[in-house]
Design a protein around this motif. Structure first.
Motif, short mmCIF file in Angstrom:
data_model
loop_
_atom_site.label_atom_id
_atom_site.label_comp_id
_atom_site.label_asym_id
_atom_site.label_seq_id
_atom_site.Cartn_x
_atom_site.Cartn_y
_atom_site.Cartn_z
N TYR A 134 1.48 4.34 -13.72
CA TYR A 134 2.13 3.24 -13.01
C TYR A 134 1.10 2.28 -12.41
N ASN A 135 0.06 2.84 -11.83
CA ASN A 135 -0.93 2.00 -11.16
C ASN A 135 -1.82 1.24 -12.13
N ASN A 195 0.86 -1.19 0.00
CA ASN A 195 0.00 0.00 0.00
C ASN A 195 0.89 1.24 0.00
N GLU A 248 2.56 4.68 -2.64
CA GLU A 248 2.26 5.55 -3.78
C GLU A 248 2.60 4.84 -5.09
N PHE A 249 3.73 4.16 -5.11
CA PHE A 249 4.12 3.31 -6.24
C PHE A 249 4.32 1.90 -5.68
N ILE A 284 -0.31 -2.09 -11.94
CA ILE A 284 -0.68 -2.77 -10.69
C ILE A 284 -2.13 -3.28 -10.77
N ASP A 285 -3.00 -2.49 -11.39
CA ASP A 285 -4.40 -2.92 -11.54
C ASP A 285 -4.51 -4.15 -12.42
N LYS A 344 2.01 8.60 -11.37
CA LYS A 344 1.36 7.64 -10.48
C LYS A 344 0.21 6.91 -11.17
N GLU A 345 -0.62 7.64 -11.92
CA GLU A 345 -1.79 7.04 -12.55
C GLU A 345 -1.39 5.98 -13.57
#
Length: 691
Positions: free
Chosen positions: A190-191, A113, A115-116, A194-195, A187-188
Motif C-alpha cells: 500500500y505504501n 501519518n 498505518e494506511f 503513497i511513495d 502495509k508495504e
C-alpha cells in the motif's frame, strides 16, 4: 496629463524600459521611500513599460504621478511571483493595493501519518501531527483536479476514519481502493502507492508521469475518450502543482541565502531572508573590491552579521565561497546572542551594517524564495550555522541561491548603467592613447556557414552600454559563397563609413573588430582610403589580446581590467547579433517551399500544390490535366508549371549526382563499382563520416 507634473517621470520610464524580461515582483515607492504599490509580472519589462504607453486609466496616472522610484525582484516563475506579491502586500500595506488574503488560507495537500495513509486538500497546517504537507497552491481548482486524478490512478483509501471491516466498500468493487480495511493489501505494498505520490509532489515522479501518460494513450486507443480526458487534465494539473516554489514553505527555521555578482571591481551582494517559512526580505549591498571571488563572501559576512540580533540559525552559501574561518567567527557571534530575544522575521536594517568597502543598501526590503524541506549534504560539522549549497543539495536550496545570484547580477547591470562604465572608458582612453573618451564604440563581426549567408553585424555602445537602436547588419555581396573574413570586413567597413562620411554623420570614437591583426589592418586600409581618422582595435578570442593597426605585438590586460571587460562585452554582443541574423537567414531559406519558385504560383497555389502533390517528385511525375484541375488554371499555364517542375527536379538530380560522384572519388573503391547500390553507397559514406 498627471504624469507631466512628476519630475521623476523620465527616470521611471527609463527604469521600466531596462527591466529584465523575466518574471518577478515590482514595487513603486514615493518620495518618502514608502511602498505605494506592489505588483507581479510574467515579464517585468513588458509589464512596467505598459504603465508608460497607450491610454492609461486614472488610477495608473495617479500611481505614476506619485512615484519616485521602481524596484523589482526577479523570480524563477510566475507562481513564485504570485506568492511573493502576497507576502509583500501584507508586509507593506501599500496605498494602491487591495489587501490579499492571508497566505495561510491557501490550500495544501496533506498526506496523513497513519498505518494506511490517505491524502486530501486542507487549509490547516499542524506542524506536530507527523503528516506531510505539500504546497501552498494558490490554484485551488488545479489542486482539486490533481487529487481527483490521483484517486483514479492509485487505489488508496477514501474514508476519513480507518476502521477494520468484514466487507469492503463500493470503492473496492469499482477498482478505486485495495481495501486495506479488509486486509486485501499489506502495509508495504500500500505504501508503495503513497511513495509514488510523494515523488510526484516532490518533483521526482518521472516514472509515475509516464505511467499516467501511458494510461491516457491506452484509453484513447480504446476509444475511451472520457477516461483519456480525465488523465490529460490530471497531467496538466500536475504541471501546475510541480511549479517549484521557494517563496513559501512549511519549514519553520529562519535562514538566509547569500550570493554575489561582480563586474570588475564592482560587487553586489544579495541576501534573501526567509522567516517563518516565508520569503519576506531581500537586501542588496553594493561594494567595490579587488579581492578574489572566493574571498568576498567571508569579508562581507563578517560585516553584515556583526550585530548578533541579525544572525539566523542557518546561512546558505555557494560551495565555491571561501569560509575557512567564518564558521568559527559566527559561532562566537551566536554565543553572544543566546541571551537576547529570538530573531524576528524581516530584513535587517542596512544602517546596522558596519561599512564594508563603501557598502550601501538598495532600498532594502523586498522578497524572495522558500525554504527547502529536505536538508543539504553536510559539508560543515553538525550544528554549524553555515551550509554550503552543492549539486547534491535540496532543489529548493539550489533555486534560492540561484535567485539571490540572479538578483545580484541584475543589480550589477543597473550599477553599470547608472555610472556609464566610466572607469572602463577612461582606462581605454589611456591604454589605447585615444584623442578623446570612447563614448561611442562600434563593433563588427562576421558570421557565415561555409561561406553561405555571410552577414556582418554592427553594434553600438554608448558610454559603455548597448545602444540597440543603432544596431545594424549587412548582407554581404562580394563574399557570398566565399570564405574570406578580411574581404568581408572590408565590404562592411566600406558600406558603413562611406555612408557616414557622405552624410556628414557623427563618427564613432572607437571601432572594435572581432578578430586579430589581419582583420584590423583590413578595416584600417578602408578608413585610410576614405580619409577617415577613427581609432581601431581588435580583440582576438584565443588569448584576449588587443591588436592595433600594424602593431608587432598585442596589448595584454589583466583579467580584472575594466577596459578588457568592456571590450569583451562589445565583442560578445557583435558575435551574438551576427550569429542570430545568420541563423534567421538559414531558417528562412530552409522553410521556403520549392513550389513558390514555379511560374504562375503564388501563396495560395503553393499551399494547394503542397497539399495535393506534397513533393517535387510527385508534381514532376503528374499530368498536365491534374495540375490544371487542382489549381483551376488553363492548360498552357499548367504546362508551364509542369515543365518548370521537371526542370527543377533535373537540376536537383544533377547536383545530387555530382556530389555523389565527388564522395565516391573520395571513398576510392566506390568509383570503380558502377553497379553499387544506393544502400551500399550510403552505408559506406556513413562509415567514412564516423571515422
Amino acid at each position: 496629463m498627471l504624469t507631466t507634473n512628476n519630475p521623476e517621470y523620465e527616470k521611471l520610464h527609463e527604469t521600466a524600459l531596462k527591466a529584465p524580461s523575466s518574471s518577478g515582483v515590482y514595487l513603486w515607492r514615493n518620495h518618502e521611500e514608502t511602498v505605494i504599490y506592489v505588483g507581479k509580472a510574467k515579464n517585468l519589462k513588458n509589464r512596467l513599460s505598459s504603465y508608460f504607453s497607450g491610454n492609461r486609466a486614472i488610477k495608473t496616472e495617479l500611481l505614476v504621478s506619485n512615484a519616485a522610484s521602481i524596484e523589482y525582484i526577479t523570480t524563477a516563475n510566475e507562481y513564485e511571483a504570485f506568492l511573493l506579491e502576497n507576502n509583500l502586500i501584507k508586509k507593506y500595506s501599500p496605498r494602491y493595493n487591495i489587501q490579499l488574503k492571508d497566505g495561510k488560507s491557501y490550500p495544501v495537500l496533506k498526506i496523513t501519518n497513519e498505518e494506511f495513509p490517505r491524502f486530501y486538500k486542507t487549509r490547516q497546517v499542524h506542524r506536530t501531527d507527523g503528516a506531510s504537507y505539500f504546497g501552498p497552491y494558490p490554484d485551488s481548482g488545479a489542486l482539486d483536479t490533481f487529487i481527483d486524478s490521483l484517486y483514479k490512478v492509485y487505489p488508496v483509501r477514501h474514508c476519513r476514519t480507518f476502521k477494520k471491516r468484514e466487507a469492503p466498500c463500493m470503492y473496492y468493487h469499482i477498482g478505486r481502493c485495495k481495501a486495506p480495511c479488509c486486509n486485501k493489501i499489506d502495509k508495504e505494498t500500500y505504501n508503495l502507492y503513497i511513495d509514488e505520490i510523494r515523488s510526484l509532489l516532490e518533483g521526482k515522479g518521472t516514472e509515475t508521469q509516464e505511467k499516467i501518460t501511458a494510461q491516457m494513450k491506452e484509453a484513447a486507443a480504446a476509444l475511451n475518450f472520457e477516461k483519456a480526458a480525465r488523465l490529460r487534465d490530471g497531467l496538466r494539473a500536475l504541471t501546475i502543482m510541480q511549479n517549484q516554489n521557494i517563496v513559501e514553505d512549511f519549514a519553520a527555521e529562519d535562514r538566509d541565502y547569500i550570493a554575489h555578482w561582480r563586474e570588475g571591481e564592482l560587487v553586489s551582494f544579495t541576501v534573501l531572508k526567509i522567516r517563518d517559512g516565508k520569503l519576506l526580505g531581500r537586501d542588496n549591498y553594493r561594494v567595490e573590491s579587488l579581492n578574489e571571488d572566493d574571498e568576498l563572501l567571508e569579508e562581507f559576512a563578517r560585516a553584515y552579521y556583526s550585530d548578533a540580533t541579525n544572525l539566523p540559525p542557518k546561512i546558505f552559501i555557494d560551495e565555491k565561497d571561501k569560509a575557512e574561518f567564518l564558521e568559527q567567527w559566527l559561532k562566537q557571534v551566536e554565543n553572544g546572542k543566546r541571551k537576547t530575544e529570538s530573531l524576528e522575521g524581516g530584513p535587517a536594517s542596512p544602517s546596522g551594517v558596519p561599512p564594508f568597502a563603501n557598502a550601501h543598501s538598495l532600498a532594502a526590503t523586498s522578497g524572495l524564495h522558500t525554504l527547502p524541506q529536505d536538508g543539504v549534504a553536510p559539508y560543515l560539522p553538525q550544528g554549524s550555522i553555515l551550509e554550503r549549497v552543492t549539486e547534491s543539495s535540496s532543489r529548493r536550496d539550489i533555486a534560492a541561491l540561484n535567485m539571490a545570484r540572479e538578483n545580484a547580477k541584475e543589480d550589477i547591470i543597473r550599477r553599470v548603467r547608472e555610472r556609464g562604465d566610466m572607469p572602463a572608458l577612461n582606462e581605454l582612453k589611456d591604454l589605447l592613447h585615444l584623442p578623446r573618451l570612447p563614448e561611442r564604440i562600434e563593433g563588427f563581426d562576421i558570421a557565415h556557414i561555409g561561406g553561405k549567408f555571410p552577414v556582418a553585424s554592427l553594434i553600438s555602445f554608448w558610454k559603455g552600454n548597448p545602444d540597440k537602436k543603432n544596431y545594424r547588419y549587412f548582407r554581404l555581396k562580394t563574399t557570398n559563397g566565399v570564405i574570406d573574413d578580411f574581404a568581408s570586413m572590408r565590404e562592411a567597413a566600406t558600406r558603413r563609413y562611406s555612408r557616414l562620411s557622405n552624410e556628414n554623420a557623427e563618427l564613432p570614437d572607437l571601432i572594435l573588430i572581432d578578430g586579430g591583426i589581419g582583420q584590423v589592418n583590413a578595416v584600417d586600409g578602408i578608413l585610410n582610403m576614405l580619409g577617415l581618422d577613427i581609432p581601431i582595435a581588435g580583440l582576438a578570442k584565443r588569448d584576449e589580446e588587443i591588436w592595433r593597426p600594424h602593431a608587432s605585438h598585442p596589448i595584454c590586460l589583466p583579467r580584472r581590467s575594466d577596459a578588457l571587460r568592456l571590450l569583451q562585452r562589445v565583442r560578445d554582443e557583435t558575435h551574438r547579433f551576427a550569429t542570430s541574423r545568420n541563423q534567421n537567414l538559414r531558417t528562412k531559406e530552409n522553410t521556403v517551399s520549392v513550389f513558390a519558385s514555379l511560374p504562375h504560383v503564388g501563396e495560395k497555389r503553393e499551399k494547394i500544390l503542397i497539399k495535393t502533390f506534397t513533393t517535387l517528385e510527385n508534381l514532376a511525375a503528374s499530368q498536365e490535366a491534374q495540375i490544371a484541375q487542382a489549381l483551376h488554371v488553363r492548360a498552357p499555364e499548367a504546362s508551364e508549371i509542369l515543365l518548370a517542375a521537371r526542370a527543377e527536379l533535373e537540376k536537383r538530380n544533377e547536383t545530387k549526382n555530382a556530389k555523389k560522384t565527388m564522395f565516391q572519388a573520395q571513398l576510392g573503391s566506390l568509383s570503380s563499382e558502377s553497379e553499387q547500390k544506393d544502400e551500399s553507397y550510403a552505408s559506406t559514406l556513413a562509415d567514412a563520416a564516423l571515422e
